[in-house]
Enzyme design. Structure first.
Site: not given
Ligand code: GDP
Ligand code: IMO
Ligand code: MG
Length: 428
Positions: A13, A40, A223
């Site tokens: 994330d 996600g 991840q």
């Molecule tokens: P990912 O799983 O690594 O693709 O990250 P996620 O999408 O799960 O979580 C990152 C969140 O931060 C998302 O809601 C993005 O829209 C948001 N985001 C990404 N870059 C920035 C940033 O520079 N500033 C802020 N405020 N939000 C950001």
């Molecule tokens: P993105 O791509 C954050 C975490 C789960 C759990 C562990 C194992 O959005 O960064 P799983 O279902 O993969 O067997 O769960 O890994 N986890 C993540 N945490 N971002 C993700 O994906 C994750 N995908 C799995 O929360 O701790």
């Molecule tokens: Mg994510």
């Protein structure tokens, strides 16, 4: 032209989706190489927000071909739900290519993921419950079902029968659940055959041919480094290779073709699920970070655990991935703190660790050694160059860069595509 790898540096994330989407307009292919719909990725384009799970973030760039590589585990019902939802919003998924070698998440593995977690009680991992772990276990156990099996009903049935011989014993005798019928599983999988067929290809052949023609391939990791099954905080990890090495095995591209390794790192740290997290804030400060950063899971909606930037982790990510460039994200979320702690090392039982401790027990007991940097009050979400940032925010970024083991290529100051300060180009 090269292959580029993009991975997460922390526990996921970090904003990989936004970074991939930004590069998507400039590359020919975006390949998801590991994980499945446990991921996600939120991508914001103007007024539109997209939450992607199984599809590579390149799906939002019309010029780019999105590819699901052999290293991914695919839940076909989720795949088509996601495609239908995007198509309904006017995003074409017609170019999507799916590896014939990718493994399929069968319904019994979704069930097993959830019951196994319940069974583990306080030793649970906190998985996303999507069947990821059991499906990768089947792959290693050589009882997995692959995309190509859909095209030979006899083989498919044999494989499902073989898997269920074992799984049903476990479901019934260990977990006290009902046995699963072979026919039901085969029927469900076959119901997707006509939709799947035109997408399927030898994606290794496709990608290597594209590289031979001089096209650019971006390999997008789900991840992150500390969730990697080898290099993460085992056993509190996911079940795939989320680090740069996984990009080669998960796509069928040789390591010599990879030119750059980009790691996305958040200006603070978050984690979803169980496991150690040295800089975690279990207090009002942690809640403040969660609120400011909207730190709730894109996949499960769970609140993310929050803490300060940990440069030991960044240096570790730089090392195990061979990072050439960091993309720093969410700097804007830190606005408003008088002083911002940054972890520079750990202390465990009176010993200082400048690098990640080799022992998991030491990592569990690591106490962060903090340096306190000056904060800023100004809203930085409209900044577009480094010089637009307040001096203390500039100093914060420079201090992080010094500590993290690779140069910073860009800084995120908001979720939108436009809210990025580019320091150096990520494309050669
Ligand atoms: P990912 O799983 O690594 O693709 O990250 P996620 O999408 O799960 O979580 C990152 C969140 O931060 C998302 O809601 C993005 O829209 C948001 N985001 C990404 N870059 C920035 C940033 O520079 N500033 C802020 N405020 N939000 C950001
Ligand atoms: P993105 O791509 C954050 C975490 C789960 C759990 C562990 C194992 O959005 O960064 P799983 O279902 O993969 O067997 O769960 O890994 N986890 C993540 N945490 N971002 C993700 O994906 C994750 N995908 C799995 O929360 O701790
Ligand atoms: Mg994510």
């Amino acid at each position: 032209m090269p292959a580029l790898v993009l991975v997460g540096a922390q526990w996921g994330d970090e904003g990989k989706g936004k970074a991939t989407d930004q590069l998507g307009g400039q590359v020919d292919y975006v390949v998801k190489f590991n994980g499945g719909n446990n991921a996600g990725h939120t991508v914001v384009i103007g007024d539109e927000t997209y939450a992607l799970h199984l599809l590579p973030s390149g799906i939002l760039s019309p010029g780019c071909t999105p590819v699901i590589g052999n290293g991914v585990v695919v839940d076909l019902s989720v795949l088509f739900e996601e495609i239908d939802a995007l198509e309904a919003r006017g995003v074409s998924c017609a170019k999507l290519v799916l590896s014939a070698d990718a493994h399929l998440i069968a319904s019994y593995n979704r069930t097993l993921d959830r019951v196994a977690e319940r069974f583990l009680g306080n030793r649970r991992i906190g998985t996303t419950g999507r069947g990821i772990g059991p499906t990768y276990a089947d792959k290693m156990n050589r009882i997995g079902i692959r995309v190509q099996d859909l095209f030979d009903e006899g083989i498919l049935r044999l494989k499902v029968e073989g898997a269920l011989e074992l799984k049903n014993q476990v479901l019934v005798k260990v977990y006290n659940r009902k046995a699963v019928e072979v026919d039901a599983v085969v029927e469900e999988l076959l119901s997707y055959v006509d939709r799947v067929r035109p997408m399927v290809a030898d994606t290794s052949l496709l990608l290597n041919a594209a590289l031979d023609r001089g096209e650019t391939v971006l390999l997008e990791g789900g991840q992150a480094t500390l969730l990697d099954v080898d290099h993460g905080t085992y056993p509190f990890v996911t079940s795939s290779s989320a680090t740069a090495g996984g990009a080669c095995t998960g796509s069928g591209i040789g390591p010599r073709r990879v030119d750059k390794v980009i790691a996305v790192v958040k200006a603070y740290t978050t984690r979803v699920g169980e496991g150690p997290f040295p800089t975690e804030l279990r207090d009002a400060d942690g809640e403040a970070l969660r609120a400011a950063g909207h730190e709730y899971g894109t996949t499960t909606g769970r609140p993310r655990r929050c803490g300060w930037y940990d440069s030991v982790i960044a240096r570790y990510a730089a090392r195990v991935n061979g990072v050439t460039d960091f993309v720093l994200t969410k700097l804007d979320v830190l606005t408003g703190w008088e002083r911002i702690p940054v972890c520079v090392a750990y202390e465990v039982g009176g010993r200082r660790f400048d690098e990640m401790p080799v022992s998991q027990s030491d990592f569990h007991h690591a106490v962060p050694v903090y340096e306190h940097l000056d904060g800023w009050d100004e809203d930085i979400t409209a900044a577009r160059t480094f010089d637009d940032l307040p001096k203390t925010a500039q100093a914060y970024v420079q201090a992080l860069e010094q500590l993290s083991g690779a140069p910073f290529a860009s800084i995120g100051v908001g979720p939108d595509r436009e809210q990025t300060l580019e320091l150096r180009s990520l494309l050669p």
